[in-house]
Design a protein around this motif. Sequence first.
Motif, PDB file in Angstrom:
ATOM      1  N   ARG A 176       0.848  -1.196   0.000  1.00  0.00           N
ATOM      2  CA  ARG A 176       0.000   0.000   0.000  1.00  0.00           C
ATOM      3  C   ARG A 176       0.879   1.240   0.000  1.00  0.00           C
ATOM      4  O   ARG A 176       1.682   1.431   0.934  1.00  0.00           O
ATOM      5  CB  ARG A 176      -0.881  -0.013   1.239  1.00  0.00           C
ATOM      6  CG  ARG A 176      -1.813   1.161   1.386  1.00  0.00           C
ATOM      7  CD  ARG A 176      -3.100   0.980   0.625  1.00  0.00           C
ATOM      8  NE  ARG A 176      -3.856   2.218   0.543  1.00  0.00           N
ATOM      9  CZ  ARG A 176      -4.953   2.370  -0.193  1.00  0.00           C
ATOM     10  NH1 ARG A 176      -5.426   1.353  -0.914  1.00  0.00           N
ATOM     11  NH2 ARG A 176      -5.561   3.514  -0.248  1.00  0.00           N
ATOM     12  N   SER A 178      -0.261   4.472   0.119  1.00  0.00           N
ATOM     13  CA  SER A 178      -0.795   5.608   0.890  1.00  0.00           C
ATOM     14  C   SER A 178      -0.339   5.603   2.341  1.00  0.00           C
ATOM     15  O   SER A 178      -0.295   6.655   2.977  1.00  0.00           O
ATOM     16  CB  SER A 178      -2.332   5.634   0.839  1.00  0.00           C
ATOM     17  OG  SER A 178      -2.897   4.590   1.610  1.00  0.00           O
ATOM     18  N   SER A 179      -0.033   4.436   2.892  1.00  0.00           N
ATOM     19  CA  SER A 179       0.308   4.368   4.309  1.00  0.00           C
ATOM     20  C   SER A 179       1.820   4.247   4.541  1.00  0.00           C
ATOM     21  O   SER A 179       2.247   3.844   5.621  1.00  0.00           O
ATOM     22  CB  SER A 179      -0.449   3.216   4.986  1.00  0.00           C
ATOM     23  OG  SER A 179      -0.216   2.000   4.320  1.00  0.00           O
ATOM     24  N   LYS A 188      -0.876   4.061  15.160  1.00  0.00           N
ATOM     25  CA  LYS A 188      -1.698   3.331  16.133  1.00  0.00           C
ATOM     26  C   LYS A 188      -1.636   1.837  15.881  1.00  0.00           C
ATOM     27  O   LYS A 188      -1.666   1.393  14.727  1.00  0.00           O
ATOM     28  CB  LYS A 188      -3.156   3.780  15.998  1.00  0.00           C
ATOM     29  CG  LYS A 188      -3.370   5.209  16.429  1.00  0.00           C
ATOM     30  CD  LYS A 188      -4.834   5.598  16.237  1.00  0.00           C
ATOM     31  CE  LYS A 188      -4.945   7.111  16.319  1.00  0.00           C
ATOM     32  NZ  LYS A 188      -6.095   7.625  15.577  1.00  0.00           N
ATOM     33  N   PRO A 190      -2.941  -1.432  14.988  1.00  0.00           N
ATOM     34  CA  PRO A 190      -4.136  -1.662  14.175  1.00  0.00           C
ATOM     35  C   PRO A 190      -5.060  -2.707  14.785  1.00  0.00           C
ATOM     36  O   PRO A 190      -4.611  -3.602  15.492  1.00  0.00           O
ATOM     37  CB  PRO A 190      -3.556  -2.174  12.861  1.00  0.00           C
ATOM     38  CG  PRO A 190      -2.292  -2.863  13.259  1.00  0.00           C
ATOM     39  CD  PRO A 190      -1.738  -2.057  14.420  1.00  0.00           C
ATOM     40  N   GLN A 191      -6.337  -2.564  14.490  1.00  0.00           N
ATOM     41  CA  GLN A 191      -7.276  -3.631  14.812  1.00  0.00           C
ATOM     42  C   GLN A 191      -7.613  -4.386  13.528  1.00  0.00           C
ATOM     43  O   GLN A 191      -7.376  -3.897  12.428  1.00  0.00           O
ATOM     44  CB  GLN A 191      -8.551  -3.076  15.449  1.00  0.00           C
ATOM     45  CG  GLN A 191      -9.329  -2.143  14.540  1.00  0.00           C
ATOM     46  CD  GLN A 191     -10.665  -1.691  15.119  1.00  0.00           C
ATOM     47  OE1 GLN A 191     -11.072  -2.153  16.175  1.00  0.00           O
ATOM     48  NE2 GLN A 191     -11.330  -0.776  14.431  1.00  0.00           N
ATOM     49  N   GLY A 192      -8.161  -5.559  13.701  1.00  0.00           N
ATOM     50  CA  GLY A 192      -8.542  -6.349  12.545  1.00  0.00           C
ATOM     51  C   GLY A 192      -9.098  -7.679  12.997  1.00  0.00           C
ATOM     52  O   GLY A 192      -9.235  -7.933  14.192  1.00  0.00           O
ATOM     53  N   LEU A 265      -4.474  -6.391   5.163  1.00  0.00           N
ATOM     54  CA  LEU A 265      -4.594  -5.529   6.340  1.00  0.00           C
ATOM     55  C   LEU A 265      -3.517  -5.817   7.387  1.00  0.00           C
ATOM     56  O   LEU A 265      -3.278  -4.980   8.259  1.00  0.00           O
ATOM     57  CB  LEU A 265      -5.982  -5.679   6.985  1.00  0.00           C
ATOM     58  CG  LEU A 265      -7.198  -5.330   6.132  1.00  0.00           C
ATOM     59  CD1 LEU A 265      -8.436  -5.254   7.012  1.00  0.00           C
ATOM     60  CD2 LEU A 265      -7.018  -4.059   5.355  1.00  0.00           C
ATOM     61  N   ASN A 268      -0.893  -3.174   5.648  1.00  0.00           N
ATOM     62  CA  ASN A 268      -1.090  -1.854   5.030  1.00  0.00           C
ATOM     63  C   ASN A 268      -1.487  -0.735   5.984  1.00  0.00           C
ATOM     64  O   ASN A 268      -1.884   0.339   5.537  1.00  0.00           O
ATOM     65  CB  ASN A 268      -2.075  -1.957   3.847  1.00  0.00           C
ATOM     66  CG  ASN A 268      -3.486  -2.308   4.282  1.00  0.00           C
ATOM     67  OD1 ASN A 268      -3.806  -2.252   5.460  1.00  0.00           O
ATOM     68  ND2 ASN A 268      -4.332  -2.657   3.326  1.00  0.00           N
ATOM     69  N   PHE A 269      -1.348  -0.964   7.295  1.00  0.00           N
ATOM     70  CA  PHE A 269      -1.664   0.107   8.255  1.00  0.00           C
ATOM     71  C   PHE A 269      -0.513   1.086   8.401  1.00  0.00           C
ATOM     72  O   PHE A 269      -0.720   2.245   8.786  1.00  0.00           O
ATOM     73  CB  PHE A 269      -2.038  -0.489   9.620  1.00  0.00           C
ATOM     74  CG  PHE A 269      -1.002  -1.426  10.164  1.00  0.00           C
ATOM     75  CD1 PHE A 269       0.011  -0.953  10.982  1.00  0.00           C
ATOM     76  CD2 PHE A 269      -1.016  -2.775   9.828  1.00  0.00           C
ATOM     77  CE1 PHE A 269       0.985  -1.816  11.467  1.00  0.00           C
ATOM     78  CE2 PHE A 269      -0.045  -3.644  10.309  1.00  0.00           C
ATOM     79  CZ  PHE A 269       0.959  -3.158  11.128  1.00  0.00           C
TER      80      PHE A 269
ATOM     81  N   LEU B 226      -4.990   8.372   8.060  1.00  0.00           N
ATOM     82  CA  LEU B 226      -4.318   7.161   8.537  1.00  0.00           C
ATOM     83  C   LEU B 226      -4.666   6.943  10.004  1.00  0.00           C
ATOM     84  O   LEU B 226      -4.586   7.860  10.826  1.00  0.00           O
ATOM     85  CB  LEU B 226      -2.804   7.321   8.364  1.00  0.00           C
ATOM     86  CG  LEU B 226      -1.952   6.075   8.615  1.00  0.00           C
ATOM     87  CD1 LEU B 226      -2.256   4.993   7.585  1.00  0.00           C
ATOM     88  CD2 LEU B 226      -0.457   6.428   8.547  1.00  0.00           C
ATOM     89  N   GLY B 227      -5.084   5.729  10.328  1.00  0.00           N
ATOM     90  CA  GLY B 227      -5.415   5.406  11.712  1.00  0.00           C
ATOM     91  C   GLY B 227      -6.878   5.591  12.067  1.00  0.00           C
ATOM     92  O   GLY B 227      -7.274   5.264  13.190  1.00  0.00           O
ATOM     93  N   ASN B 359      -8.345  -1.381   9.910  1.00  0.00           N
ATOM     94  CA  ASN B 359      -7.029  -1.357  10.569  1.00  0.00           C
ATOM     95  C   ASN B 359      -6.391   0.030  10.511  1.00  0.00           C
ATOM     96  O   ASN B 359      -5.222   0.181  10.874  1.00  0.00           O
ATOM     97  CB  ASN B 359      -6.097  -2.385   9.908  1.00  0.00           C
ATOM     98  CG  ASN B 359      -5.706  -1.990   8.492  1.00  0.00           C
ATOM     99  OD1 ASN B 359      -6.363  -1.154   7.882  1.00  0.00           O
ATOM    100  ND2 ASN B 359      -4.654  -2.588   7.973  1.00  0.00           N
ATOM    101  N   CYS B 361      -5.946   1.745   7.646  1.00  0.00           N
ATOM    102  CA  CYS B 361      -5.392   2.034   6.316  1.00  0.00           C
ATOM    103  C   CYS B 361      -6.146   3.212   5.703  1.00  0.00           C
ATOM    104  O   CYS B 361      -7.378   3.254   5.719  1.00  0.00           O
ATOM    105  CB  CYS B 361      -5.515   0.812   5.418  1.00  0.00           C
ATOM    106  SG  CYS B 361      -4.864   1.084   3.755  1.00  0.00           S
ATOM    107  N   ASN B 362      -5.394   4.172   5.179  1.00  0.00           N
ATOM    108  CA  ASN B 362      -6.017   5.383   4.633  1.00  0.00           C
ATOM    109  C   ASN B 362      -6.350   5.242   3.158  1.00  0.00           C
ATOM    110  O   ASN B 362      -5.507   4.897   2.343  1.00  0.00           O
ATOM    111  CB  ASN B 362      -5.115   6.605   4.872  1.00  0.00           C
ATOM    112  CG  ASN B 362      -3.700   6.416   4.369  1.00  0.00           C
ATOM    113  OD1 ASN B 362      -3.200   5.296   4.305  1.00  0.00           O
ATOM    114  ND2 ASN B 362      -3.049   7.491   4.016  1.00  0.00           N
TER     115      ASN B 362
END
Lengths: 441, 441
Positions: A176, A178-179, A188, A190-192, A265, A268-269, B226-227, B359, B361-362
């Motif tokens: 990814r 963008s991140s 942060k 991440p959650q998932g 995921l 990509n955070f 993001l986040g 998660n 991801c932006n």
Amino acid sequence: MYPLNETHDPALQSWVESAQQPGTDFPIQNLPFAVLRRRGTPEPFRGGVAIGDQVLDLAAVLRSGALQGQGELVQAALQAGAQSSLNALMALGAPAWSALRLALSRALRQGSALQTGLQGCLLAQSEAEYALPARIGDYTDFYTSIHHATNVGKLMRPDNPLLPNYQWVPIGYHGRASSVIVSGQPFKRPQGQIKPPDAATPLLAATRRLDFELELGAYIGPGNALGEPIALAAAEQQVFGLSLLNDWSARDLQAWEYQPLGPFLGKNFATTVSPWVLTLEALAPYRAPLERSSDDPAPLPYLDSAYNRLHGALDIELEVALQTPRMREQGMEAATLVRSNSRHSYWTLAQMVAHHSVNGCNLQPGDLLGTGTLSGPQPQQAGALIELTLGGRQPLTLPNGEVRTFLEDGDTVWLRGCCQRPGVARIGFGECAGTVLPARA
Amino acid sequence: MYPLNETHDPALQSWVESAQQPGTDFPIQNLPFAVLRRRGTPEPFRGGVAIGDQVLDLAAVLRSGALQGQGELVQAALQAGAQSSLNALMALGAPAWSALRLALSRALRQGSALQTGLQGCLLAQSEAEYALPARIGDYTDFYTSIHHATNVGKLMRPDNPLLPNYQWVPIGYHGRASSVIVSGQPFKRPQGQIKPPDAATPLLAATRRLDFELELGAYIGPGNALGEPIALAAAEQQVFGLSLLNDWSARDLQAWEYQPLGPFLGKNFATTVSPWVLTLEALAPYRAPLERSSDDPAPLPYLDSAYNRLHGALDIELEVALQTPRMREQGMEAATLVRSNSRHSYWTLAQMVAHHSVNGCNLQPGDLLGTGTLSGPQPQQAGALIELTLGGRQPLTLPNGEVRTFLEDGDTVWLRGCCQRPGVARIGFGECAGTVLPARA
């Protein structure tokens, strides 16, 4: 690819005195690029070159006119390098990068007539705020360390760790863009979705298995048109330079989601890159032969050349250090967890570029290629916690007695890299740092 | 999410007469967006809106001043829509998209006082050359059809076609943004590593198993920081609109490379999108309930809502047509190979967006999300040749007696899509066409 020239001469000294400090990452033989501005100001971001503990501000150099009369190529490269991202400089190609490096090396040497004109173009690194070096169009992550692939494979398939394609295909996947964030920016947890082994169904939760991955990142130069592969012999000319890259990974998210289409995921955070990009020309004294055993198959011809076998690898010493919140409170420095070297990589930069484009896929200026985790052959050279802790089963004990299997909130991870050999100037990558913030409430 | 309003009224007629032609994809109830210019000119690309067989040139509308006095939101949307990509319009968000749609609907209606002012802003679609609708930052491809996942899974794992995560995770992976091309642009058959089942080692060759994949593509609107995840209830507001998407696939490259990190060179040589983007507001009359059997597990709460269950799906009729070189010589039209419908998708647009960002991801304006191959439950609804031919074992016979297992050089594949229901205006997607050129010599 780059011959050694006067810019690599270990005897060179700069009129910027900190460039001669023992252990500096940025002597005059290095001259890496970043994008930055004075911290806490609304100034525009612009390109800069590291020298000692200073940055030579390329926009200021352009305005000063100090490099006028050094030829059109230098002027074009300087104009491109003064912009708010290095994409234009990356697009210019190797002759322009080389010409600018030579001009800057001469201008920053002791005794240069340009010292007076350039002194006002310096900015202390301690006052700088960095942006990403490039607008990254596409980010691809490879899997070039056979030691990493084997270590991770063993956790899932003890009898058959390495898949049959590994020694033929420089395995990669799209990440990814963008991140991708620059060193120093926290993220942060991440959650998932997580599926515990003993649960019937998955749950949504913050990751419990947050990991780092020790990688290098390569920024693409001019690139290729769609449908026109880049030959192995031309591939390194397509690489502007290298930085450190931390491919943060949430192992529990990744384990549950990755079949059949790969990581998503779980990765990509956030991906952290160091601000400084070392050109391949700066790294020319640190080429190394490819490590291969006699059992390894010869690669297909499009991935093979004598140059690649003899000089395709890079001898870059890498390390990962961790500082926990308690270590910070105790005034302790970060503890080194990993020491590895990029020369153990099974596939080279040139092979990554040639393979990526062999089907006609177009690479563009500023695209980022990650090497994948650069684990070496020894256990302590493993570049990720999942390897170091054997999948979380064997915790690490830190110097203050704390233990870690995976990262906890407040932990800061540093990647560092440098090149050193007898008779050659030591050059370094600076830092790639990131801190884990608590998950969103 | 979008209530029906006067723009959906099936009785509306436009002063552009071709908008009333039976079977047109572009009646006044549709008003999709594209980026285009007059073909064969060096004019700048700009946004336009389809009406009948014409395009309303948004840059010309802006210059004409015809929509002045319709409020700031309309003016801002018009300015953004007149640019050389739709990213700025996508970034403005749903209220601006809706305001512009309403203003254009009123301006193009029979009896509008603006007819005289706007007549000079029309351009025949037959004279238009299209660009990509957006600068695509990141492209993600999902796998939302359980029928496709099952059909493809059966080829590899006859006893256990569907993986355990499928009904929990909207599976997706990152694709390549740089090689997304617009309808009409041909591409070369890619080469890559192929490992024939009976060979000891792979070889480098042009793909022998070139396939299409019938998908929809969704363009992202304002996006998220993001986040900061996007909640399911807010997810559709993040989708600007939909187009057709053909995820060309080289099955032999894909089969050899995809373990363990997913598709890479088997996909990233080309992805074709249609030029026209239909807004979700235009598609509002075509919402459908989610297709679920009583055996299917309830999704985790972050992927579940009453709205999503009752209206999350879209009733879009889709087809794939093929014209071979011989059919062209014989003056034969393309033969329809597939008829499917997006309402059979297991996961919805809103679930794709909510999952992608859960998660942190932006997502950014202009990002593209593919749905994955939209196969339906019936064999003739399979959206790729690998399904239609059972992995290449059962060739298709075309109307002129030719047979195909996979695509041959010179073949042109069209995707088409439309929505039609009693008492509602029929709207269509236009075409998504691509022709296979011979591999590079």
